[in-house]
Motif scaffolding. Structure first.
Motif, PDB file in Angstrom:
ATOM      1  N   UNK A 113      35.357  51.414  63.207  1.00 58.58           N
ATOM      2  CA  UNK A 113      35.176  51.474  64.588  1.00 58.58           C
ATOM      3  C   UNK A 113      33.587  51.314  64.918  1.00 58.58           C
ATOM      4  N   UNK A 114      33.446  50.322  65.576  1.00 59.72           N
ATOM      5  CA  UNK A 114      32.234  50.025  66.153  1.00 59.72           C
ATOM      6  C   UNK A 114      32.102  49.790  67.671  1.00 59.72           C
ATOM      7  N   UNK A 115      30.638  49.702  68.138  1.00 62.16           N
ATOM      8  CA  UNK A 115      30.732  49.508  69.515  1.00 62.16           C
ATOM      9  C   UNK A 115      30.865  48.182  69.984  1.00 62.16           C
ATOM     10  N   UNK A 116      30.803  47.248  69.049  1.00 61.86           N
ATOM     11  CA  UNK A 116      30.938  45.975  69.163  1.00 61.86           C
ATOM     12  C   UNK A 116      31.498  45.058  68.110  1.00 61.86           C
ATOM     13  N   UNK A 117      31.818  43.693  68.381  1.00 59.76           N
ATOM     14  CA  UNK A 117      32.388  42.923  67.049  1.00 59.76           C
ATOM     15  C   UNK A 117      31.387  43.016  66.048  1.00 59.76           C
ATOM     16  N   UNK A 118      31.901  43.209  65.001  1.00 55.98           N
ATOM     17  CA  UNK A 118      31.045  42.964  63.680  1.00 55.98           C
ATOM     18  C   UNK A 118      30.831  41.506  63.461  1.00 55.98           C
ATOM     19  N   UNK A 119      29.555  41.279  62.802  1.00 53.06           N
ATOM     20  CA  UNK A 119      29.181  39.996  62.440  1.00 53.06           C
ATOM     21  C   UNK A 119      29.927  39.829  60.965  1.00 53.06           C
ATOM     22  N   UNK A 120      29.957  38.584  60.465  1.00 51.53           N
ATOM     23  CA  UNK A 120      30.484  38.282  59.307  1.00 51.53           C
ATOM     24  C   UNK A 120      29.740  38.777  58.117  1.00 51.53           C
ATOM     25  N   UNK A 121      28.656  38.725  58.326  1.00 58.73           N
ATOM     26  CA  UNK A 121      27.627  39.691  57.204  1.00 58.73           C
ATOM     27  C   UNK A 121      27.866  41.153  57.297  1.00 58.73           C
ATOM     28  N   UNK A 122      28.167  41.608  58.470  1.00 59.96           N
ATOM     29  CA  UNK A 122      28.297  43.076  58.498  1.00 59.96           C
ATOM     30  C   UNK A 122      29.676  43.495  57.910  1.00 59.96           C
ATOM     31  N   UNK A 123      30.571  42.598  58.365  1.00 59.73           N
ATOM     32  CA  UNK A 123      31.925  42.948  57.846  1.00 59.73           C
ATOM     33  C   UNK A 123      32.070  42.761  56.264  1.00 59.73           C
ATOM     34  N   UNK A 124      31.227  41.877  55.784  1.00 60.22           N
ATOM     35  CA  UNK A 124      31.437  41.585  54.405  1.00 60.22           C
ATOM     36  C   UNK A 124      30.565  42.960  53.640  1.00 60.22           C
ATOM     37  N   UNK A 125      29.462  43.344  54.154  1.00 63.90           N
ATOM     38  CA  UNK A 125      28.869  44.684  53.829  1.00 63.90           C
ATOM     39  C   UNK A 125      29.717  45.980  53.748  1.00 63.90           C
ATOM     40  N   UNK A 126      30.666  46.176  54.842  1.00 71.80           N
ATOM     41  CA  UNK A 126      31.391  47.201  54.932  1.00 71.80           C
ATOM     42  C   UNK A 126      32.595  47.004  53.777  1.00 71.80           C
ATOM     43  N   UNK A 127      33.143  45.917  53.638  1.00 69.51           N
ATOM     44  CA  UNK A 127      34.140  45.514  52.562  1.00 69.51           C
ATOM     45  C   UNK A 127      33.559  45.807  51.221  1.00 69.51           C
ATOM     46  N   UNK A 128      32.485  45.559  50.934  1.00 74.07           N
ATOM     47  CA  UNK A 128      31.669  45.558  49.655  1.00 74.07           C
ATOM     48  C   UNK A 128      31.419  47.076  49.507  1.00 74.07           C
ATOM     49  N   UNK A 129      31.062  47.835  50.498  1.00 78.66           N
ATOM     50  CA  UNK A 129      30.837  49.373  50.494  1.00 78.66           C
ATOM     51  C   UNK A 129      32.306  50.037  49.923  1.00 78.66           C
ATOM     52  N   UNK A 130      33.266  49.773  50.762  1.00 78.91           N
ATOM     53  CA  UNK A 130      34.861  50.188  50.472  1.00 78.91           C
ATOM     54  C   UNK A 130      35.151  49.854  49.121  1.00 78.91           C
ATOM     55  N   UNK A 131      35.142  48.749  48.757  1.00 76.55           N
ATOM     56  CA  UNK A 131      35.571  48.094  47.317  1.00 76.55           C
ATOM     57  C   UNK A 131      34.513  48.602  46.300  1.00 76.55           C
ATOM     58  N   UNK A 132      33.398  48.993  46.391  1.00 77.09           N
ATOM     59  CA  UNK A 132      32.770  49.730  45.528  1.00 77.09           C
ATOM     60  C   UNK A 132      33.173  51.379  45.334  1.00 77.09           C
ATOM     61  N   UNK A 133      33.561  51.764  46.444  1.00 80.86           N
ATOM     62  CA  UNK A 133      33.890  53.118  46.598  1.00 80.86           C
ATOM     63  C   UNK A 133      35.414  53.412  45.896  1.00 80.86           C
ATOM     64  N   UNK A 134      36.357  52.397  46.146  1.00 80.77           N
ATOM     65  CA  UNK A 134      37.474  52.679  45.844  1.00 80.77           C
ATOM     66  C   UNK A 134      37.846  51.947  44.481  1.00 80.77           C
ATOM     67  N   UNK A 135      37.143  50.902  44.447  1.00 79.42           N
ATOM     68  CA  UNK A 135      37.637  49.863  43.061  1.00 79.42           C
ATOM     69  C   UNK A 135      38.722  49.140  43.421  1.00 79.42           C
TER      70      UNK A 135
END
Length: 178
Positions: A113-135
């Motif tokens: 949940x964000x205050x505005x739309x994520x950029x592609x770079x931000x989206x990729x960072x979030x996905x990378x963080x979750x992927x690292x956390x969950x495998x």
């Protein structure tokens, strides 16, 4: 027996059958479509739950709406459930199936949940963080809440990280009040 337990048992059986018949993706798409239909038509869900509407009528409704559009394996669960007079569980079964499918495929659902739309770079960072956390591979759902002012709230399973400016301002307010 609770709705969740009943729904889980039927969804698990449906997943097992779909795996056996090698039609998991087709059944998944059908259950997603069914769930969306239920979310968009509260009348349909109420009809499933109604003790006044006969089971034969409910089966006719299901047949007209889904028989020609859904895979035979998907539609078979509707017939089985209706014969057992448990059609009120159909929306919960679809939801449980989708959850079992994501687990079967090794997919981690995450909400940001964000205050505005994520950029592609931000989206990729979030996905990378979750992927690292969950495998696992990540299925990211994005939501916008302008009241956050800035920052984000990330939910993965039963964990939540709230790094929003709104929360920081509330924390500051509480610390001044003490």
């Amino acid at each position: 027996m609770s709705e969740l337990i009943v729904a889980h048992r039927y969804a698990k059986s449906l997943l097992d059958l779909a795996i056996e018949k090698k039609v998991v993706e087709d059944v998944y798409q059908d259950m997603v479509s069914f769930q969306e239909t239920c979310q968009n038509s509260k009348e349909l869900v109420l009809a499933f739950k109604s003790p006044i509407i006969k089971h034969g009528t409910k089966m006719t409704i299901l047949s007209k709406l889904f028989k020609d559009k859904f895979h035979a394996v998907s539609y078979s669960i509707f017939e089985i459930i209706t014969r057992k007079n448990r059609e009120k569980f159909l929306p919960a079964i679809a939801k449980q199936f989708i959850e079992l499918y994501t687990s079967y495929k090794g997919i981690q659902k995450a909400d940001v949940v964000t205050s505005s739309t994520l950029t592609e770079e931000q989206r990729n960072k979030v996905i990378a963080i979750v992927k690292e956390y969950s495998g696992k591979d990540v299925q990211l759902h994005e939501f916008i809440d302008e009241s956050l002012i800035g920052g984000f709230i990330l939910r993965v399973g039963d964990k939540q990280v709230d790094d929003s400016i709104r929360r920081k301002l509330n924390d500051l307010k509480v610390s001044f009040a003490s």
